[in-house]
Design an enzyme around this catalytic site. Structure first.
Site, short mmCIF file in Angstrom:
data_model
loop_
_atom_site.label_atom_id
_atom_site.label_comp_id
_atom_site.label_asym_id
_atom_site.label_seq_id
_atom_site.Cartn_x
_atom_site.Cartn_y
_atom_site.Cartn_z
N GLU A 1 -33.99 -19.17 -10.49
CA GLU A 1 -33.70 -18.78 -11.86
C GLU A 1 -33.23 -20.05 -12.57
O GLU A 1 -32.33 -20.73 -12.07
CB GLU A 1 -32.60 -17.72 -11.90
CG GLU A 1 -32.32 -17.27 -13.32
CD GLU A 1 -31.08 -16.38 -13.45
OE1 GLU A 1 -30.32 -16.27 -12.47
OE2 GLU A 1 -30.88 -15.83 -14.54
N ARG B 1 -28.43 -17.17 3.89
CA ARG B 1 -28.28 -18.36 3.06
C ARG B 1 -27.36 -19.36 3.75
O ARG B 1 -26.60 -19.02 4.66
CB ARG B 1 -27.72 -17.97 1.71
CG ARG B 1 -26.33 -17.38 1.78
CD ARG B 1 -25.66 -17.16 0.42
NE ARG B 1 -26.37 -17.77 -0.67
CZ ARG B 1 -26.74 -17.11 -1.76
NH1 ARG B 1 -26.46 -15.83 -1.88
NH2 ARG B 1 -27.35 -17.72 -2.74
N LYS C 1 -23.48 -20.80 -7.59
CA LYS C 1 -23.76 -21.42 -8.88
C LYS C 1 -22.60 -21.22 -9.83
O LYS C 1 -22.28 -22.08 -10.63
CB LYS C 1 -25.03 -20.79 -9.47
CG LYS C 1 -26.27 -21.63 -9.27
CD LYS C 1 -27.40 -21.08 -10.13
CE LYS C 1 -28.59 -20.74 -9.27
NZ LYS C 1 -29.66 -20.08 -10.03
#
Length: 702
Positions: free
Chosen positions: A41, A265, A275
């Site tokens: 994104e 992850r 983020k």
RNA sequence: UGCCGGAUCGUCUAACGGUAGGACGGCGGACUCUGGAUCCGCUAGUCUAGGUUCGAAUCCUAGUCCGGCAACCA
């Protein structure tokens, strides 16, 4: 090359994703074709965690002769920007991967919309006119059943009409949404009639104001995969519960069947990866920007001097699995060192200079020494290094009193100056404050080249520069951004309060003349210190160097052992000893942990303490705050989770208890906890261990 | 008090019913004009309890612990 080659030389280590792809190919799915995609994104910069995903997505494609697209998941116009689109593309290419194609989810808005209309016509979706609040209310939660929206069975024609008018911009944000008609009471919350479209009167970075309704991730993603004929849609674990929805969309839309696969992850010690947190550090000015060399972003790592090769080797080594894990940042550092060792020219720079005068070398004379740029790679060539009467060496390389393992400078000791000669320290010059400001040394004139004429061995070799014939430079010494292994995991402590205050130390040093010619991005090794990378902040005549990673420092390790401590040194810090596991992870395991030796047990310093104060901690329902006298003059504060067993903490006052006094102090929301009180659980709850009158405060318990 | 995942040396990961292996770390040694690099050796693990089996990390049962899920985020 070696003929006796190791079994898996070259072959990438197997992992369950590759295995599944192999299985699919063997089953003949998609005719054996493999197509993946990396779908960021564009609302932030890529970090090392994305690198793991990129290596996997592109790696799988490459391994099976397939394709891998870069697709921007740009379905939320309010958070996304072209700045990030550009940075992400640059980062992917820098890492060494060329996308088969670059797409945007927004490329498919028209098609996605048509499918939405079709879903409504099929009775698989409807327009809901409940408010956001009401929808949440109707959805229930893990324990409370969901209820159908009153609009759930609204006629198809009405939904269709509403959708068209939504698109036409007739309604304000939030007036209506499109929902999938799946199961308003599914045990999987994602299936409780999830939203497919919402109204957002916001300009999109690519489609401008063409649209005022935007698809949700859960809808756009599977269909985008289908449009691109992605065979394997690899994502992280938190999307596992979304897979039924992913499959539902494909099924109901009747489009290409891609398969979603989830892996764990990456987490790294001493850093944060979300983020949100990275953005917060940028916003709060904790770091200078997304490309601050302390950031785990690819831009930051690049500026720090990490190479794509090192990052890829790291990603390959850590593997891919479904279990959550936190990789030791030391492993990343290992791979940069390995790569940089191969490629970095060796130069000399002195970061904290101490003047050395060679008393038997004539004033004004300059001796040009020819020194290899890489001792193990003759092809790297050589450079000239001027030797003069006044030199600079590293302050850390001189010690007034030396232990026998100290090979460096000390009064009366002889050392070698790298590629030059042997010198002996005759005299130490101090200033008024008693600070050492200069060393007066004599050189052995027969030792040019570095070896003694009589063959005596000199173990210490020091880096040095000429005082006059050197250039000024700025060195930015970076260390881990956080001082705790897992920032943000201590209850009540913000990750921002766990930032390592010494994560950047800037020093003014001196470098040999060759260093005047470096360009931003160049990497070098300053011998005996670290690998450095030239920063874009460099100005002509005054380069700025970012410390990428220190060299391994076995002296620091030795010294820590000799001193019996591992205190953090300002310079290349020795790796901090592994902290004891957090209580959270140790849990209250009833069975004993792994066996320990007697020497481990002896590390525990248990002492008798007398409780002076015992009170409840108002903000915590399990904690008591104790002040314990250990006979050393200052009562210690200890927080202990025993409140449930001591409704009236006052009964503890005056008790002689067992305290683990050399436990690493722990910062809690309510204050510093400087120890641990021993307690045991029994039928009537947990009781602290107590002692009889005979024991005095501070007595060692063995 | 739900649903879905997960658990192998200190860390990360392999073993797909048949010798628990690798990497990093740690420890020890060799070598060295970087206390760097390199090389050699050692250390250390299947969450627990039952069961199936000639044989279980792997299959079954029960438990424990950890993670994720209740944005009109992705």
């Amino acid at each position: 090359m070696n003929d006796t080659q190791k079994p898996d030389e070259g072959a990438p280590p197997s992992n369950f994703i590759r295995d599944l792809v192999v299985e699919d190919r063997q089953a003949g799915k998609h005719g054996g074709r493999v197509a993946t995609r990396f779908p960021p994104e564009p609302n932030g910069y890529l970090h090392i965690g994305h690198a793991k995903a990129i290596c996997l997505d592109f790696g799988v494609a490459r391994e099976f002769g397939g394709t891998c697209n870069l697709r921007f998941d740009d379905t939320n116009p309010t958070t996304e920007e072209t700045e990030f689109v550009d940075a992400i593309q640059a980062d992917v290419r820098w890492l060494g991967f060329e996308p088969s194609a670059v797409f945007f989810a927004s490329d498919y808005f028209e098609e996605l919309y048509r499918i939405a209309e079709r879903l409504i016509e099929q009775g698989d979706a409807y327009v809901d006119s409940l408010s956001e609040e009401q929808i949440r209310e109707h959805r229930g939660n893990y324990y409370i059943a969901g209820r159908p929206s009153p609009y759930r069975d609204r006629p198809v024609a009405e939904s269709l009409d509403l959708l068209r008018r939504m698109r036409a911009g007739e309604f304000p944000d939030g007036a209506h949404v499109v929902r999938a008609k799946i199961d308003f009471n599914s045990p999987n919350m994602n299936l409780r009639d999830p939203l497919l479209y919402r109204i957002r009167h916001a300009p999109h970075h690519r489609t401008g104001t063409t649209w005022c309704i935007y698809p949700m991730y859960d809808y756009a993603h599977p269909l985008s995969d289908a449009i691109e004929q992605i065979t394997h849609s690899i994502c992280t674990l938190e999307f596992e519960a979304h897979r039924p929805l992913y499959d539902w969309c494909i099924e109901k839309a009747g489009v290409f069947r891609s398969r979603q696969l989830e892996f764990a992850r990456l987490n790294l010690t001493y850093t944060v990866m979300s983020k949100r947190k990275l953005a917060e550090m940028v916003r709060e000015g904790v770091v200078r920007g997304w490309d601050d060399p302390r950031m785990p972003t690819l831009a930051g790592l690049r500026r720090r001097g990490y190479t794509p090769e090192a990052i890829r080797a790291f990603c390959e080594r850590i593997g891919v699995a479904k279990a959550d894990s936190t990789v030791d940042v030391g492993l990343l550092e290992y791979y940069v060192r390995e790569d940089l060792n191969r490629r970095s020219p060796r130069l000399n720079a002195v970061l904290r200079p101490l003047k050395v005068v060679i008393t038997n070398f004539p004033e004004g004379e300059v001796r040009e020494l020819d020194c290899p740029l890489h001792p193990e790679d003759p092809a790297a060539g050589s450079r000239k290094v001027p030797f003069t009467r006044t030199l600079l060496v590293e302050r850390d390389d001189f010690r007034e009193e030396a232990v026998k393992q100290w090979y460096r400078l000390a009064p009366g000791k002889e050392v070698r100056l790298r590629y030059a000669c042997l010198i002996t320290c005759d005299e130490v010059v101090r200033d008024d404050q008693g600070q050492v400001v200069e060393l007066r040394c004599t050189m052995d004139p027969g030792s040019w080249g570095g070896n003694a004429p009589d063959g005596r061995t000199v173990k210490g070799t020091l880096h040095w520069v000429s005082a006059e014939r050197s250039i000024p430079l700025e060195a930015r010494l970076y260390d881990r951004l956080f001082r705790v292994e897992e920032p943000g995991t201590t209850e009540g402590v913000s990750f921002l309060d766990e930032v390592n205050p010494d994560s950047l130390v800037t020093v003014e040093g001196r470098g040999e003349p060759w260093l005047a010619s470096v360009k931003p991005g160049d990497g070098v090794q300053f011998e005996r210190l670290a690998y450095f990378c030239v920063d874009p902040d460099s100005r002509p005549g005054r380069p700025v160097f970012n410390r990428t990673v220190t060299l391994r420092d076995s002296w620091a390790k030795l010294e820590a052992k000799l001193t019996g401590t591992q205190e953090a040194k300002p310079a290349p810090a020795p790796k901090p000893a592994k902290e004891p596991k957090k209580p959270k992870e140790k849990a209250k395991a009833p069975e004993p942990a792994a066996e320990v030796g007697i020497e481990d047990f002896q590390k525990l310093d248990l002492r008798v303490g007398v409780v002076k104060v015992a009170e409840v901690v108002p903000q915590a329902d399990k904690l008591l705050r104790l002040e314990v006298d250990l006979g050393d003059g200052r009562p210690r504060q200890v927080f202990s989770g025993i409140r449930a067993s001591y409704p009236d903490p006052a009964v503890l006052v005056g008790k002689r208890v067992a305290v683990l006094v050399n436990l690493k102090p722990r910062q809690m929301k309510f204050g510093l906890s400087e120890g641990m009180v021993l307690a045991a659980g029994g039928a009537e709850g947990v009781r602290v261990c107590t002692f009889d009158e005979g024991a005095g405060p501070g007595d060692r318990i063995t």
